[in-house]
Motif scaffolding. Sequence first.
Motif, PDB file in Angstrom:
ATOM      1  N   SER A 115     103.082  17.805  21.455  1.00 42.15           N
ATOM      2  CA  SER A 115     103.394  18.773  22.520  1.00 42.15           C
ATOM      3  C   SER A 115     103.322  20.177  21.986  1.00 42.15           C
ATOM      4  CB  SER A 115     104.822  18.566  23.002  1.00 42.15           C
ATOM      5  OG  SER A 115     104.867  17.569  23.919  1.00 42.15           O
ATOM      6  N   ASP A 116     102.784  21.074  22.785  1.00 48.00           N
ATOM      7  CA  ASP A 116     102.799  22.478  22.356  1.00 48.00           C
ATOM      8  C   ASP A 116     103.233  23.376  23.505  1.00 48.00           C
ATOM      9  OD1 ASP A 116     100.484  23.402  23.947  1.00 48.00           O
ATOM     10  OD2 ASP A 116      99.301  22.114  22.617  1.00 48.00           O
ATOM     11  N   THR A 117     103.579  24.601  23.166  1.00 45.57           N
ATOM     12  CA  THR A 117     103.963  25.575  24.200  1.00 45.57           C
ATOM     13  C   THR A 117     102.833  26.601  24.332  1.00 45.57           C
ATOM     14  OG1 THR A 117     105.082  26.890  22.521  1.00 45.57           O
ATOM     15  CG2 THR A 117     106.438  25.315  23.739  1.00 45.57           C
TER      16      THR A 117
ATOM     17  N   GLY B  36      85.362  26.574  18.258  1.00 48.75           N
ATOM     18  CA  GLY B  36      85.435  25.114  18.404  1.00 48.75           C
ATOM     19  C   GLY B  36      84.082  24.534  18.756  1.00 48.75           C
ATOM     20  N   THR B  37      84.016  23.219  18.765  1.00 46.60           N
ATOM     21  CA  THR B  37      82.739  22.547  19.044  1.00 46.60           C
ATOM     22  C   THR B  37      82.755  21.794  20.381  1.00 46.60           C
ATOM     23  OG1 THR B  37      83.566  20.570  17.947  1.00 46.60           O
ATOM     24  CG2 THR B  37      82.305  22.117  16.591  1.00 46.60           C
ATOM     25  N   GLY B  38      83.940  21.508  20.885  1.00 45.73           N
ATOM     26  CA  GLY B  38      84.027  20.702  22.106  1.00 45.73           C
ATOM     27  C   GLY B  38      83.815  19.217  21.818  1.00 45.73           C
ATOM     28  N   LEU B  39      83.873  18.844  20.539  1.00 44.26           N
ATOM     29  CA  LEU B  39      83.638  17.436  20.184  1.00 44.26           C
ATOM     30  C   LEU B  39      84.924  16.707  19.773  1.00 44.26           C
ATOM     31  CD1 LEU B  39      80.346  17.757  18.090  1.00 44.26           C
ATOM     32  CD2 LEU B  39      80.608  16.710  20.328  1.00 44.26           C
ATOM     33  N   GLY B  40      85.959  17.506  19.399  1.00 43.53           N
ATOM     34  CA  GLY B  40      87.172  16.921  18.829  1.00 43.53           C
ATOM     35  C   GLY B  40      87.796  15.855  19.718  1.00 43.53           C
ATOM     36  N   LEU B  41      88.018  16.181  20.997  1.00 45.64           N
ATOM     37  CA  LEU B  41      88.711  15.219  21.871  1.00 45.64           C
ATOM     38  C   LEU B  41      87.832  14.004  22.203  1.00 45.64           C
ATOM     39  CD1 LEU B  41      90.739  17.508  24.312  1.00 45.64           C
ATOM     40  CD2 LEU B  41      91.573  16.167  22.383  1.00 45.64           C
ATOM     41  N   ALA B  42      86.504  14.212  22.216  1.00 48.73           N
ATOM     42  CA  ALA B  42      85.606  13.061  22.452  1.00 48.73           C
ATOM     43  C   ALA B  42      85.753  12.074  21.291  1.00 48.73           C
ATOM     44  CB  ALA B  42      84.156  13.531  22.568  1.00 48.73           C
TER      45      ALA B  42
ATOM     46  N   TYR C  37      82.521  19.665  25.887  1.00 40.69           N
ATOM     47  CA  TYR C  37      83.205  20.396  26.953  1.00 40.69           C
ATOM     48  C   TYR C  37      84.289  21.298  26.373  1.00 40.69           C
ATOM     49  CZ  TYR C  37      85.040  21.698  31.424  1.00 40.69           C
ATOM     50  OH  TYR C  37      85.414  22.446  32.506  1.00 40.69           O
ATOM     51  N   ARG C  38      84.242  22.574  26.729  1.00 40.04           N
ATOM     52  CA  ARG C  38      85.252  23.526  26.276  1.00 40.04           C
ATOM     53  C   ARG C  38      85.745  24.309  27.490  1.00 40.04           C
ATOM     54  NH1 ARG C  38      84.732  27.214  21.780  1.00 40.04           N
ATOM     55  NH2 ARG C  38      86.831  26.440  21.430  1.00 40.04           N
ATOM     56  N   VAL C  39      87.043  24.554  27.546  1.00 38.43           N
ATOM     57  CA  VAL C  39      87.595  25.326  28.665  1.00 38.43           C
ATOM     58  C   VAL C  39      87.319  26.801  28.379  1.00 38.43           C
ATOM     59  CG1 VAL C  39      89.687  25.900  29.948  1.00 38.43           C
ATOM     60  CG2 VAL C  39      89.397  23.599  28.979  1.00 38.43           C
TER      61      VAL C  39
ATOM     62  N   SER D 220      95.487  20.147  15.189  1.00 40.26           N
ATOM     63  CA  SER D 220      94.703  21.375  14.997  1.00 40.26           C
ATOM     64  C   SER D 220      94.506  22.076  16.332  1.00 40.26           C
ATOM     65  CB  SER D 220      93.316  21.075  14.433  1.00 40.26           C
ATOM     66  OG  SER D 220      93.418  20.351  13.277  1.00 40.26           O
ATOM     67  N   ASN D 221      94.230  21.278  17.381  1.00 39.91           N
ATOM     68  CA  ASN D 221      94.085  21.886  18.709  1.00 39.91           C
ATOM     69  C   ASN D 221      95.382  22.562  19.130  1.00 39.91           C
ATOM     70  OD1 ASN D 221      91.469  21.196  19.083  1.00 39.91           O
ATOM     71  ND2 ASN D 221      91.836  19.495  20.500  1.00 39.91           N
ATOM     72  N   ALA D 222      96.510  21.860  18.927  1.00 36.93           N
ATOM     73  CA  ALA D 222      97.806  22.440  19.314  1.00 36.93           C
ATOM     74  C   ALA D 222      98.003  23.779  18.598  1.00 36.93           C
ATOM     75  CB  ALA D 222      98.933  21.466  18.981  1.00 36.93           C
ATOM     76  N   ILE D 223      97.639  23.819  17.319  1.00 39.37           N
ATOM     77  CA  ILE D 223      97.787  25.065  16.549  1.00 39.37           C
ATOM     78  C   ILE D 223      96.821  26.125  17.087  1.00 39.37           C
ATOM     79  CG2 ILE D 223      97.513  26.110  14.252  1.00 39.37           C
ATOM     80  CD1 ILE D 223      98.413  23.353  13.079  1.00 39.37           C
ATOM     81  N   LYS D 224      95.566  25.691  17.321  1.00 40.58           N
ATOM     82  CA  LYS D 224      94.539  26.643  17.783  1.00 40.58           C
ATOM     83  C   LYS D 224      94.892  27.264  19.131  1.00 40.58           C
ATOM     84  CE  LYS D 224      90.582  24.289  17.750  1.00 40.58           C
ATOM     85  NZ  LYS D 224      89.190  23.882  17.751  1.00 40.58           N
ATOM     86  N   TYR D 225      95.421  26.434  20.031  1.00 43.79           N
ATOM     87  CA  TYR D 225      95.610  26.912  21.405  1.00 43.79           C
ATOM     88  C   TYR D 225      97.053  27.317  21.710  1.00 43.79           C
ATOM     89  CZ  TYR D 225      90.902  25.108  21.879  1.00 43.79           C
ATOM     90  OH  TYR D 225      89.555  24.898  21.710  1.00 43.79           O
ATOM     91  N   THR D 226      97.879  27.524  20.650  1.00 40.57           N
ATOM     92  CA  THR D 226      99.245  28.009  20.886  1.00 40.57           C
ATOM     93  C   THR D 226      99.413  29.385  20.236  1.00 40.57           C
ATOM     94  OG1 THR D 226     100.021  25.730  20.875  1.00 40.57           O
ATOM     95  CG2 THR D 226     101.707  27.426  20.641  1.00 40.57           C
TER      96      THR D 226
HETATM   97  P1  ADP Z   1      87.324  22.277  20.675  1.00 39.82           P
HETATM   98  O1  ADP Z   1      86.535  22.178  19.434  1.00 39.82           O
HETATM   99  O2  ADP Z   1      86.755  23.217  21.655  1.00 39.82           O
HETATM  100  O3  ADP Z   1      88.769  22.484  20.438  1.00 39.82           O
HETATM  101  P2  ADP Z   1      88.078  19.702  21.751  1.00 39.82           P
HETATM  102  O4  ADP Z   1      87.204  18.582  22.199  1.00 39.82           O
HETATM  103  O5  ADP Z   1      89.052  19.434  20.667  1.00 39.82           O
HETATM  104  O6  ADP Z   1      87.093  20.863  21.355  1.00 39.82           O
HETATM  105  O7  ADP Z   1      88.845  20.242  22.994  1.00 39.82           O
HETATM  106  C1  ADP Z   1      88.165  20.446  24.208  1.00 39.82           C
HETATM  107  C2  ADP Z   1      88.811  21.568  24.996  1.00 39.82           C
HETATM  108  O8  ADP Z   1      90.105  21.153  25.446  1.00 39.82           O
HETATM  109  C3  ADP Z   1      89.062  22.782  24.179  1.00 39.82           C
HETATM  110  O9  ADP Z   1      87.939  23.644  24.189  1.00 39.82           O
HETATM  111  C4  ADP Z   1      90.249  23.409  24.862  1.00 39.82           C
HETATM  112  O10 ADP Z   1      89.821  24.233  25.909  1.00 39.82           O
HETATM  113  C5  ADP Z   1      91.003  22.239  25.445  1.00 39.82           C
HETATM  114  N1  ADP Z   1      92.170  21.867  24.625  1.00 39.82           N
HETATM  115  C6  ADP Z   1      92.265  20.873  23.735  1.00 39.82           C
HETATM  116  N2  ADP Z   1      93.513  20.810  23.217  1.00 39.82           N
HETATM  117  C7  ADP Z   1      94.218  21.794  23.794  1.00 39.82           C
HETATM  118  C8  ADP Z   1      95.584  22.258  23.674  1.00 39.82           C
HETATM  119  N3  ADP Z   1      96.437  21.655  22.871  1.00 39.82           N
HETATM  120  N4  ADP Z   1      95.960  23.286  24.450  1.00 39.82           N
HETATM  121  C9  ADP Z   1      95.089  23.868  25.285  1.00 39.82           C
HETATM  122  N5  ADP Z   1      93.798  23.496  25.445  1.00 39.82           N
HETATM  123  C10 ADP Z   1      93.367  22.470  24.707  1.00 39.82           C
END
Ligand code: ADP
Length: 492
Positions: free
Chosen positions: A422-424, A453-459, A441-443, A394-400
């Motif tokens: 992997s994403d581009t 987003g919530t910033g919780l997915g990767l945690a 944490y969110r970039v 979902s992140n790969a889709i969201k951030y590509t």
């Molecule tokens: P979020 O709900 O914000 O996506 P995540 O914990 O999943 O929260 O991700 C934390 C942050 O890592 C995201 O806000 C995003 O900035 C960065 N991130 C995660 N996956 C990707 C990705 N595939 N490409 C670019 N940035 C990513």
Amino acid sequence: MVLEGVTDFKGKVLVIDDEAVIREGCKKVLSKEGWEVLLASDGEKGLEMCEEVDVVLLDLKMPGPSGMDVLEELLKRDPSLPIIVITGYATVDSAVEAMKKGAYDFIPKPFTPDQLRLVVQRAYEKRWLEKETERLRQEAERTLQDVAREKGRLMTVIECMADGVLLTDHQSRIALLNPAATRLLGIREREGIIGKPLWEVLEAKQLREAIEEALSSEMSKVISQEIKKNDLWIRAHTASVKDLQGHNMGTVTVLEDLSHLLELERMRNEFVGMVSHELRAPLSAIEQMINVVLMKEDLGEKERNFLTRAKERIKGLMDLINKLLEVSRIEAGMAIQRREPLDLKEVVQRVVDLLQGEAINKGLTLSLELPQDPLPPILGDPQGLEGVFVNLLSNAIKYTPNGGKITVSIGLEGDYLRVSVSDTGVGIPKEDLPKIFDKFYRVRTRETRQVIGTGLGLAIVKGIVEAHLGKIEVESEVGKGSTFTVYLPKRV
Ligand code: ADP
């Protein structure tokens, strides 16, 4: 004057003699040697000048107060003052008497310069040695007092510590037990406990075994364990104490009281329950009601638009609540619900199929690269692992951005199965990489600002992967894309 060696020392000599020739003679000889010489022509004057003097040369036969009286008075004032009596020829008796009274030595008249130098030097050495001995004695006393004070202070600290401290000797006998340890271990009587064998006083079998293990172990290791009993929750760290040769002298155990965490745990459970029922339930009721209203055909364009946006916001809220609940479950050590042998290819395939539509909608190519050979199974929680790959994909889709490519690949690497996503896409700045697995944490860049987003997915992903004894790595370059790689141990 720098004191380098005792023979170089030169101090103050007082010569008390009524004969000017003797006085002056002594002064001439001794001054040449570097002594400071004070002269007194009778006992009275001598007594006035005797302060801070190192050696006294005293004539026994003088007018005024007799030499013997002066000798007694001088010794009364400073019993360690070396006094050399000057005696006339054939007056050995009075010399002996003076010695009995405490004179250091005597020198019979007439004497040679060498005799004088020698006797004064010897007297001064005696004085110096006595002073040095006294200084060393005082120093030793001070050191002993310091040690005693330090020991006392240490004992006070140990006695007042909130953590329990239990020391045993090499035969598992109690050597020290502070009040906190007494309370935590449920020992009723501390009186007379020192020296008693552990088994006689300690109920906690687990702890006794850890102490025995530490005592029999050749290595210095810390045995940590948790002991739960009724309302008490203790974490105990036991280690052996070794002497310089590495022999076990005994053990030390530190007991941490974690009972307050039981209360926190109860509060957390209450909170989780509250969130799931009090928030999730009304939200899904609202969603259903909106769905009903949206089914109405005569709904105006504006109203429909508002309701659709409201529905999306509700979805976002539900997502946040679900993720919060999941984080709280992971933090409570319940990341894995069940473990079963799994074919990782199947799990990943299911997730790719699930999200293929979403990728296509966004104009992305999503492909899965599977190895030719069958992969060994892993032992894992199917739901948890699906969650991991749903989050990553979902992140790969969201951030590509539109037109990009997402590739999922699986392979075997040593004892681990590797899944890479992997994403581009937009990529992640180098300085943010270490923090993206932190909660919330969110970039924040121009490209990610619009993404919800919530910033919780990767945690959550990291928590689940680590609960499977695996690890997750990330490589990324801004503007080029990111690769998240999960390693999971194959089943042995
Ligand atoms: P979020 O709900 O914000 O996506 P995540 O914990 O999943 O929260 O991700 C934390 C942050 O890592 C995201 O806000 C995003 O900035 C960065 N991130 C995660 N996956 C990707 C990705 N595939 N490409 C670019 N940035 C990513």
